[in-house]
Design an enzyme around this catalytic site. Structure first.
Site, short mmCIF file in Angstrom:
data_model
loop_
_atom_site.label_atom_id
_atom_site.label_comp_id
_atom_site.label_asym_id
_atom_site.label_seq_id
_atom_site.Cartn_x
_atom_site.Cartn_y
_atom_site.Cartn_z
N ASP A 1 -4.00 8.36 2.48
CA ASP A 1 -3.55 7.16 3.36
C ASP A 1 -4.68 6.98 3.95
O ASP A 1 -5.64 7.37 4.85
CB ASP A 1 -2.16 7.25 4.10
CG ASP A 1 -1.49 5.99 4.26
OD1 ASP A 1 -1.94 5.25 4.54
OD2 ASP A 1 -0.49 5.92 4.99
N GLU A 2 -4.95 4.97 4.41
CA GLU A 2 -6.07 4.71 5.25
C GLU A 2 -7.13 5.34 5.52
O GLU A 2 -7.99 5.73 6.30
CB GLU A 2 -5.41 4.19 7.05
CG GLU A 2 -4.01 4.44 7.35
CD GLU A 2 -4.04 3.47 7.01
OE1 GLU A 2 -4.69 1.76 7.26
OE2 GLU A 2 -2.99 2.02 8.00
N LYS B 1 0.82 -1.09 -0.19
CA LYS B 1 0.10 -0.19 0.43
C LYS B 1 0.70 1.10 0.56
O LYS B 1 0.89 2.19 -0.91
CB LYS B 1 -1.00 -0.34 1.28
CG LYS B 1 -1.59 1.44 1.38
CD LYS B 1 -2.52 0.80 2.89
CE LYS B 1 -1.63 0.81 4.34
NZ LYS B 1 -1.57 2.31 4.69
N THR B 2 1.59 1.17 1.01
CA THR B 2 2.88 2.57 0.98
C THR B 2 3.57 2.91 -0.14
O THR B 2 3.91 3.86 -0.94
CB THR B 2 3.32 2.58 2.10
OG1 THR B 2 2.46 2.17 3.21
CG2 THR B 2 3.77 3.77 2.37
N GLN C 1 -9.43 -3.48 7.82
CA GLN C 1 -8.48 -2.82 8.81
C GLN C 1 -9.16 -1.86 9.24
O GLN C 1 -8.86 -0.60 9.96
CB GLN C 1 -7.37 -2.60 7.83
CG GLN C 1 -6.61 -3.87 7.47
CD GLN C 1 -5.49 -3.90 7.32
OE1 GLN C 1 -4.63 -3.61 7.91
NE2 GLN C 1 -4.80 -3.88 5.91
N ARG D 1 0.04 -8.72 11.03
CA ARG D 1 1.04 -8.43 10.39
C ARG D 1 2.30 -9.30 10.23
O ARG D 1 3.53 -9.20 10.90
CB ARG D 1 1.41 -8.40 12.23
CG ARG D 1 0.54 -7.08 12.91
CD ARG D 1 0.15 -5.84 12.14
NE ARG D 1 -0.77 -6.10 10.77
CZ ARG D 1 -1.12 -4.95 9.79
NH1 ARG D 1 -0.01 -4.83 9.53
NH2 ARG D 1 -1.75 -5.22 8.92
#
Length: 758
Positions: free
Chosen positions: A217-218, A33-34, A248, A613
């Site tokens: 983002d997010e 994503k980043t 998420q 994670r």
DNA sequence: TGTACTTAAGTTTTT
DNA sequence: CTTAAGTACA
């Protein structure tokens, strides 16, 4: 030229090179994503589509913003300093500083963190004689923040009943008090910016033209107000690139609206959503477990993670008899993994709530494992640091009543509650700040003299603040306020003194960076460019920094240490091995979430975040009993454990240990041990120690399983000896009826009564 | 007024 | 078990 595009998979490439149109990228955990977000920015700039100044990139955490800037400067030979990349709060702060006049704020307005906000609410509630029973400060605070996050001022809130009407009235008073003091809370930063732009069409048009590309983002964590903020800035010509993952979304409690994803698609006419489903982080079994669990949620946008890597190892599930056992197990396993060559810093120990960290820390400490706790008390939240900051705040803005009440009598200087009350009454009558009425000299006698001395200290600091460099100002403040003297004399004040020195260090660093225009402080330079003297500017920037970034960059990152944190703060991180502890009903999922509708689904997303994670190793553990507030609480295994397909798991079986209440637990240890904790073998490398027992051995606790049986002798701290004659309920509601030798017969809630088998 | 003691109460997640 | 609030006393 575009060599950074070469490493992308087809979906990532598609997202990065989209033509000028708004887009929603559904990016699963670990799907890059980043990378997509930053590469998109780099791509737009490199192709000349937009200049660095035309980009607005918003994140939720300072860490994410920094990460993005770091990656960007690695990809492009540009100076990222002038770019608008930051958190919602940070960017709003920047806008408000630049346009403070239009926003109706004083030059040096200050930012309340949630602690500050709560003390203001308490102070105000007390002054108004609000019934604390009916209106707990905490609830008032939440009400205010919820309203602001929904974009509502007090006059816009619909109050159907008397109760709500009172809250709304309080909200109005609170806001009035804030503007009198010249302070803003977190939510206010956003709301105020929103109002600033919607009331000033010229200003809005300027920013709309400037920001040709807005990247978020997010996105799943945006609240109503943040969404409106984005929409307004985008205007009719703007182009929004939103990256998010509905699975998420874990911040509904602070106003996040998953619905914003659908809103975005509708409002911006997005035709196809790009999905990133290839996961580059976790091995197969871990991913399968995550997919299986999240599949229980309804109304998902739909997404299934896959990996090109192998299945990897099975998940390790451990049922401990109690929390001590659980901690001991984790300690042993961490040691073993560490012997096998996994760095401590590559392992994370996750828990649902902060309270759980204490016992884990205790065990780790005893075992000599170095660890680092995230999200505990942050540097700028320590009381001595807050006291020091309060003096600095008064030096910048004397009307800050929160800072005033915090330190007027700290260190004690003879200004008692009575004097403060007098000031508050006068302030309320005359509508001035506490400092203002303190100057008027309405308090007489010895207290009046003390007060005058305090005012003199602040006035002195205020003058110094105009010329002195920040570190020197703090030195002087520590002397004049007598904070140094006070903590020096306190018996365990040494740590506090050290923290105050640390504050000077932080200030030195900050001031240097500010003056040389370096990150991160350099970024703030523009924010305060049109205020006061240069030294006052630095002070204001430093105080904002302290509120908005309460010490994220804490030291100790270089040291190899096990990482302890809540599941919430683990979002966005990854580790070779992950331990998720406390998988018990009531704890994870948390009991408070069960009442709200959709609460369980949010908890499940939290579990999904926790699982994803892990790269190669995942441990899930739970305990049959757990000390909570000094009382044992009996838990049953979390539904989330049962939602993991059994074929992905191995259950770990340890030898029996005596249970704390003196009977054989139905927890763990029902089969003979396949290894012993005392054994010198490296357990993690030994496949024999794992068994896959029949599922039945780990079924939920049955209703008739009570820690105390009818007829059993017990002892109570106050009531003495007795015998159990009846019981009802289970879990948290369990109650037993006990006939005491001297005190008669009583019903006792197991949750509270200190009942011991006797 | 300030301190030292007792008692009660509460505990999700955070920019 | 910790922290906050309340009370008694110097």
């Amino acid at each position: 030229m575009n060599d950074f595009l070469a490493r992308l998979n087809p979906e990532q490439l598609q997202a990065v090179t989209l033509p000028r149109q708004s887009a929603l990228i559904l990016a699963g955990a670990g799907s890059g994503k980043t990378r997509v977000l930053t590469t998109r920015i780099a791509y737009l700039i490199q192709t000349g589509e937009v200049s660095p100044a035309g980009v607005l990139a918003v994140t939720f955490t300072n860490k994410a913003a920094r990460e993005m800037l770091t990656r960007l400067s690695a990809m492009l030979p540009i100076n990222t300093r002038g770019m608008w990349v930051g958190t919602f709060h940070g960017l709003c702060n920047r806008l408000l500083r630049t346009h403070h006049r239009d926003a109706g704020l004083p030059q040096l307005f200050q930012i309340l963190d949630s602690g500050d906000q709560q003390s203001l609410v308490k102070r105000l509630a007390k002054a108004q004689g609000v019934d604390e029973e009916k209106f707990p400060p905490r609830q008032l605070q939440n009400f205010i923040n919820n309203c602001k996050e929904a974009g509502l001022r007090a006059n816009a809130v619909e109050a159907g009943d008397e109760f709500t009407r009172r809250m709304v009235a309080f909200y109005a008073d609170y806001d009035a008090q804030c503007s009198r003091e010249g302070v803003v809370d977190f939510a206010e930063l956003l709301l105020r910016t929103f109002e600033l732009l919607s009331r000033n069409p010229d200003l809005l048009a300027h920013y709309q033209q400037r920001f040709r590309y807005i990247l978020v983002d997010e996105f799943q964590d945006t609240n109503k107000l943040q969404y409106r903020w984005i929409k307004m800035l985008a205007g009719t010509s703007g182009c929004v690139f939103a990256v998010g993952d509905d699975d998420q979304s874990i911040y509904r409690f602070r106003g996040a609206e998953i619905g914003n994803m659908n809103e975005l698609v509708r409002d911006f006419g997005i035709t196809d959503v790009v999905k990133l489903e290839q996961n580059y982080r976790s091995q197969g079994h871990i991913l399968d477990a995550a997919n299986a669990i999240i599949a229980h949620n309804k109304g998902r946008l739909g997404k299934n993670l896959w990996t090109a890597e192998g299945k990897g190892e099975a998940l390790r599930i451990y049922a401990a008899a109690n929390d001590d056992e659980e901690a001991r197990f984790i300690v042993d396993e961490v040691k073993a993994l560490n012997r096998d060559g996994i760095a401590l810093s590559g392992m994370a120990l996750l828990y649902r709530s902060n309270a759980q960290s204490r016992i884990l820390e205790h065990s780790l400490f005893r075992a000599g494992i170095s660890y680092r706790v995230y999200g505990g008390l942050r540097f700028f939240e320590r009381q001595e640091v807050k006291h020091a900051l309060a003096y600095l705040r008064l030096a910048g803005n004397a009307d800050d009543d929160t800072a005033f009440t915090r330190v007027a009598n700290f260190p004690p200087r003879g200004i008692g509650t009575r004097s403060i009350e007098q000031l508050q009454e006068a302030a309320e009558r005359g509508m001035g700040s506490l400092m203002h009425v303190a100057r008027a000299g309405i308090v007489s006698g010895r207290s009046g003299a003390s007060l005058a001395a305090f005012v003199a200290v602040i006035d002195g600091l205020r003058q110094s603040a105009e010329t002195l460099r920040l570190p020197e100002l703090i030195e002087e403040m520590l002397e004049r306020s007598h904070l140094k003297e006070h903590y020096g004399a306190e018996k365990d004040g040494q740590d506090r003194l050290e923290n105050l020195h640390e504050l000077i260090n932080a200030a030195t660093l900050f001031a240097d960076e500010f003056e040389h225009g370096l990150e991160p402080a350099g970024e703030a330079q523009e924010d305060v460019a049109n205020l006061g003297t240069p030294q006052q500017q630095i002070l204001a920037a430093f105080l904002s920094h302290a509120s908005l970034e309460a010490g994220e960059h804490e030291a100790g990152t270089g040291e190899d240490a096990l990482q302890l944190m809540t599941v919430h703060s683990a979002k966005g991180l990854e580790f070779s091995a992950v331990f998720i502890s406390g998988l018990e009903e009531g704890l994870f999922p948390h009991e408070n979430s069960m009442l709200e509708d959709g609460g369980i689904e949010e908890e499940r997303r939290l579990m999904y975040v926790a699982i994803t994670r892990a790269r190669t190793r995942l441990y899930v553990s739970y305990a049959g009993s757990r000390m909570l507030h000094g009382q044992p609480r009996y838990g049953i295994v979390s539904r989330f454990v049962e939602e993991i397909p059994p074929q992905l798991c191995k259950w770990i079986v340890l030898p029996e240990r005596p249970a704390p209440w003196g009977r054989t637990p139905k927890w763990g240890g029902t089969e003979s041990a396949s290894w012993s904790t005392g054994g010198g073998r490296a357990p993690a490398a030994d496949p024999d120690r794992y068994r896959t027992p029949k599922r039945s051995g780990f079924e939920r606790q049955r209703p008739d399983e009570q820690p105390f049986a009818v007829g059993q002798n017990v002892r109570h701290e106050k009531f003495g000896e007795g015998v159990v004659i009846d019981f009802e309920g289970r879990g948290l509601d369990a109650r037993v009826q006990v006939r005491f030798a001297t005190q008669g017969t009583k019903w006792l809630a197991l949750q509270y009564a200190k009942l011991v088998a006797g």
